[in-house]
Write an enzyme that holds these catalytic residues in place. Structure first.
Site, PDB file in Angstrom:
ATOM      1  CG  ASP A  18      -0.452   5.428   1.836  1.00 13.89           C
ATOM      2  OD1 ASP A  18       0.735   5.192   1.546  1.00 13.89           O
ATOM      3  OD2 ASP A  18      -0.986   5.061   2.898  1.00 13.89           O
ATOM      4  CG  ASN A  66       6.652  10.074   4.208  1.00  6.52           C
ATOM      5  OD1 ASN A  66       5.864  10.688   3.485  1.00  6.52           O
ATOM      6  ND2 ASN A  66       6.284   8.945   4.819  1.00  6.52           N
TER       7      ASN A  66
HETATM    8  C1  IPE Z   1       1.154   9.541   4.173  1.00  4.91           C
HETATM    9  O1  IPE Z   1       1.508   8.251   3.790  1.00  4.91           O
HETATM   10  C2  IPE Z   1       2.097  10.535   3.584  1.00  4.91           C
HETATM   11  C3  IPE Z   1       2.041  10.694   2.150  1.00  4.91           C
HETATM   12  C4  IPE Z   1       1.198  10.132   1.337  1.00  4.91           C
HETATM   13  C5  IPE Z   1       2.999  11.610   1.616  1.00  4.91           C
HETATM   14  P1  IPE Z   1       2.375   7.308   4.739  1.00  4.91           P
HETATM   15  O2  IPE Z   1       2.500   6.035   4.028  1.00  4.91           O
HETATM   16  O3  IPE Z   1       3.606   7.991   5.146  1.00  4.91           O
HETATM   17  O4  IPE Z   1       1.402   7.168   5.999  1.00  4.91           O
HETATM   18  P2  IPE Z   1       1.421   6.157   7.212  1.00  4.91           P
HETATM   19  O5  IPE Z   1       2.746   6.280   7.878  1.00  4.91           O
HETATM   20  O6  IPE Z   1       1.192   4.788   6.683  1.00  4.91           O
HETATM   21  O7  IPE Z   1       0.306   6.606   8.080  1.00  4.91           O
HETATM   22  C1  IPE Z   2       2.974   6.887  -0.682  1.00  7.00           C
HETATM   23  O1  IPE Z   2       3.257   5.535  -0.847  1.00  7.00           O
HETATM   24  C2  IPE Z   2       4.134   7.787  -1.045  1.00  7.00           C
HETATM   25  C3  IPE Z   2       4.828   8.377   0.098  1.00  7.00           C
HETATM   26  C4  IPE Z   2       4.468   8.284   1.341  1.00  7.00           C
HETATM   27  C5  IPE Z   2       6.023   9.136  -0.185  1.00  7.00           C
HETATM   28  P1  IPE Z   2       4.026   4.679   0.239  1.00  7.00           P
HETATM   29  O2  IPE Z   2       5.462   4.742  -0.055  1.00  7.00           O
HETATM   30  O3  IPE Z   2       3.630   5.117   1.600  1.00  7.00           O
HETATM   31  O4  IPE Z   2       3.447   3.235  -0.051  1.00  7.00           O
HETATM   32  P2  IPE Z   2       3.050   2.122   1.002  1.00  7.00           P
HETATM   33  O5  IPE Z   2       2.070   2.748   1.939  1.00  7.00           O
HETATM   34  O6  IPE Z   2       4.296   1.690   1.680  1.00  7.00           O
HETATM   35  O7  IPE Z   2       2.424   1.074   0.175  1.00  7.00           O
HETATM   36 MG    MG Z   3       2.181   4.513   2.863  1.00  6.08          MG
END
Ligand code: IPE
Ligand code: IPE
Ligand code: MG
Length: 250
Positions: A18, A66
């Protein structure tokens, strides 16, 4: 220097990767740029795991939730995933990596699904390490589809409800055959599971770091492993019981 006991490494490490978006936003770059740099962290962590002899590595790459992101970001992530698979296949073969995929693959664009299935098929006999990619994955959905499959077997008269044990449930999960994670790493400081492996994480040690995924490389990984080695895993028993068993084991 991080001091690791190589005889006490986790068998299975799971990672919620993340913070790509925030990493990019902090630099005035597009979120997709963050995902691209995050791909380099994936490569670094896969290679380090292989080098250390960690048998199973599971990576949460894209959740069922997502899909609700802006279409442009979803499309970008799908393209990135397809390119990642194409560029890594040779390396996976060289390193003896077996790739598994869990999640609702039916929802993926055909080109991504096909690339994923092709990599899984090409690497199926590799024995060096198992990398599980969780894509379009949700823990609740995984449990729900397992319940559905079990119900179907009961309906067909193949299974007596009294014989539905935890092992039977496990056997119907996307991750069946993969042992439960010993260590869960979540980057970017969020203290939540975000619908990752709900069943599988029952007794996993959890490590959360503020480091954003694109900055999570070998050094940060070794720190997470060192944290793991400081935990006493009790599985509900007392510390004294665990200590006694440890002394008997040596
Ligand atoms: C969790 O990250 C999913 C992945 C890393 C693929 P998110 O960024 O989607 O999680 P939330 O929504 O902040 O909990
Ligand atoms: C994790 O990074 C990757 C996926 C969830 C696909 P994020 O895209 O969630 O990054 P933040 O949490 O917005 O920084
Ligand atoms: Mg995230």
């Amino acid at each position: 220097m991080v001091d690791l006991d190589h005889t006490r490494l986790p068998r299975h490490v799971a990672v919620i990767m993340d913070g790509n978006g925030r990493w990019a936003e902090q630099r005035g770059l597009s979120r997709l740029h963050g995902h691209r740099v995050g791909k380099e962290s994936v490569r670094a962590i896969v290679e380090k795991s292989r080098e250390l002899g960690i048998a199973y590595l599971s990576l949460f790459a894209f959740s069922t939730e997502n899909w609700n992101r802006p279409p442009r970001e979803v499309d970008g992530l799908m393209t990135l995933l397809r390119k990642y698979l194409a560029s890594e296949l040779g390396r996976m073969m060289r390193h003896g990596i077996r790739l598994l995929a869990v999640g609702s693959l039916r929802r993926l664009p055909p080109a991504v699904r096909e690339a994923l299935q092709a990599s899984v098929a090409a690497t199926r006999n590799n024995t060096g390490m198992t990398v599980t990619l969780a894509v379009s994955y949700g823990g609740r959905e995984d449990i729900t589809q397992a319940v559905r499959a079990i119900a179907r077997r009961v309906k067909r008269g193949e299974l007596d409800p009294a014989r539905i044990t935890e092992d039977v449930v496990e056997a119907h999960l996307g991750t069946h055959g993969v042992p439960d994670p010993d260590l869960l790493i979540r980057t970017s400081g969020e203290m939540r599971i975000s619908n990752f492996f709900l069943w599988q994480l029952a007794y996993t040690e959890i490590y959360v770091t503020d480091t954003l995924w694109p900055d999570f490389r070998e050094r940060e990984y070794l720190q997470a492993l060192a944290f793991y080695q400081q935990r006493q895993r009790r599985f509900g028993r007392t510390g004294a019981q665990v200590e006694r068993e440890r002394l008997h084991a040596v």
